[in-house]
Design a protein around this motif. Structure first.
Motif, PDB file in Angstrom:
ATOM      1  N   VAL A  89       0.884  -1.177   0.000  1.00 17.07           N
ATOM      2  CA  VAL A  89       0.000   0.000   0.000  1.00 17.07           C
ATOM      3  C   VAL A  89       0.917   1.220   0.000  1.00 17.07           C
ATOM      4  N   ASP A  93      -3.047   6.183  -0.661  1.00 19.29           N
ATOM      5  CA  ASP A  93      -3.733   5.043  -0.039  1.00 19.29           C
ATOM      6  C   ASP A  93      -3.126   4.720   1.323  1.00 19.29           C
ATOM      7  N   LEU A  97      -4.916   4.780   5.034  1.00 18.49           N
ATOM      8  CA  LEU A  97      -5.147   3.384   5.429  1.00 18.49           C
ATOM      9  C   LEU A  97      -5.601   3.344   6.889  1.00 18.49           C
ATOM     10  N   HIS A 101      -9.460  -1.344   6.983  1.00 18.40           N
ATOM     11  CA  HIS A 101      -8.845  -1.889   5.766  1.00 18.40           C
ATOM     12  C   HIS A 101      -7.900  -3.050   6.117  1.00 18.40           C
ATOM     13  N   GLU A 215     -11.122  -3.333  -1.001  1.00 18.08           N
ATOM     14  CA  GLU A 215     -11.074  -1.933  -1.435  1.00 18.08           C
ATOM     15  C   GLU A 215     -10.603  -1.077  -0.263  1.00 18.08           C
ATOM     16  N   ILE A 216      -9.627  -0.217  -0.510  1.00 18.28           N
ATOM     17  CA  ILE A 216      -9.093   0.610   0.585  1.00 18.28           C
ATOM     18  C   ILE A 216      -9.464   2.084   0.386  1.00 18.28           C
ATOM     19  N   LYS A 217     -10.721   2.287   0.108  1.00 17.51           N
ATOM     20  CA  LYS A 217     -11.258   3.636  -0.076  1.00 17.51           C
ATOM     21  C   LYS A 217     -11.193   4.399   1.251  1.00 17.51           C
TER      22      LYS A 217
END
Length: 253
Positions: A89, A93, A97, A101, A215-217
């Motif tokens: 990552v 992002d 994080l 996540h 998904e790491i929105k």
């Protein structure tokens, strides 16, 4: 025998004085010493001890973060972990994080690796969230033993001594389970030079959150990071009567 998944996080070393960036967007990380989160070191040590006692068949370390997180994983491998997984990552992002996540990533890997135990540190020393173990347990629908200061393994049952406000609590959980390590669980070993050399040959798999379907929105935005206010100097009074008078008048402001 159990397969154990251990979460490790790369954080700014505990001995480093934290500096806030001039634009107050975060803290300075470039050129700053990083190391494994101390509570995660305790989690790794506990997993390795389980393997040494023949209570675990394999220990797998996982870290989410930039390329440098592989250094943290190599430390875990040198401590006695069998293999490592780096979930890369980077960039924005990484800045956003969150524990949710990481929990999703750990839960997916626990299923993929057929783990019986997930062990993480109770919290990271950079954000102090103390959320990952609890959310991982919820996502997997596994029992949890958080803030563990003692772990005893029986036949499919774990007896956990937990540190809580005002004392100790003993709980029994069935495996598979998620645990988080507290300070007094053990004292982590130092990686020896021969083990550091051996760690270089141990398998380290690279993945991305997308590979795992996670998904790491970003769910939140950092508005500002600021240094805590400077504490005012104390005052010395000559006697108790003066102190009482000062307090009665409204303090020392």
């Amino acid at each position: 025998m159990a397969r154990v998944l251990v979460g490790v996080k790369r954080v700014i070393d505990y001995a480093v004085k934290i500096r806030v960036k001039p634009d107050k967007s975060g803290v300075v990380t470039e050129g700053v010493k990083h190391s494994m989160n101390p509570f995660d070191e305790i989690a790794v040590e506990e997993a390795v001890r389980m393997k040494e006692k023949k209570l675990a068949a394999e220990v797998i370390a996982v870290s989410c973060g930039p390329t440098q997180a592989q250094e943290t994983l190599r430390t875990a491998l040198a401590m006695g972990v069998d293999k490592a997984i780096h979930v890369e990552v980077t960039g924005k992002d990484l800045d956003t994080l969150q524990p949710i996540h990481v929990s999703k990533i750990l839960a997916k890997l626990a299923q993929d690796e057929k783990a019986d135990l997930v062990i993480v540190g109770k919290q990271a020393i950079d954000d102090d969230c103390n959320q990952t173990a609890q959310m991982t347990a919820a996502l997997l629908d596994w029992p949890q033993g958080t803030f563990a200061s003692k772990i005893e393994k029986g036949d499919g049952i774990l007896t956990i001594v937990r540190e809580i406000d005002g004392g100790l609590e003993t709980v029994k959980v069935k495996t598979p389970a998620v645990l988080s390590a507290d300070l007094r669980l053990n004292e982590p070993r130092y990686a020896t030079l021969p083990n550091i050399m051996k760690a270089k040959k141990k398998p380290l798999k690279k993945l991305t959150p997308k590979d795992l379907g996670v998904e790491i929105k970003a769910h939140q935005e950092v508005v500002s990071v600021e240094d805590p206010p400077v504490r005012q100097a104390g005052s010395i009074v000559p006697d108790v009567d003066t102190l009482a008078a000062k307090l009665k008048e409204g303090g020392f402001a």
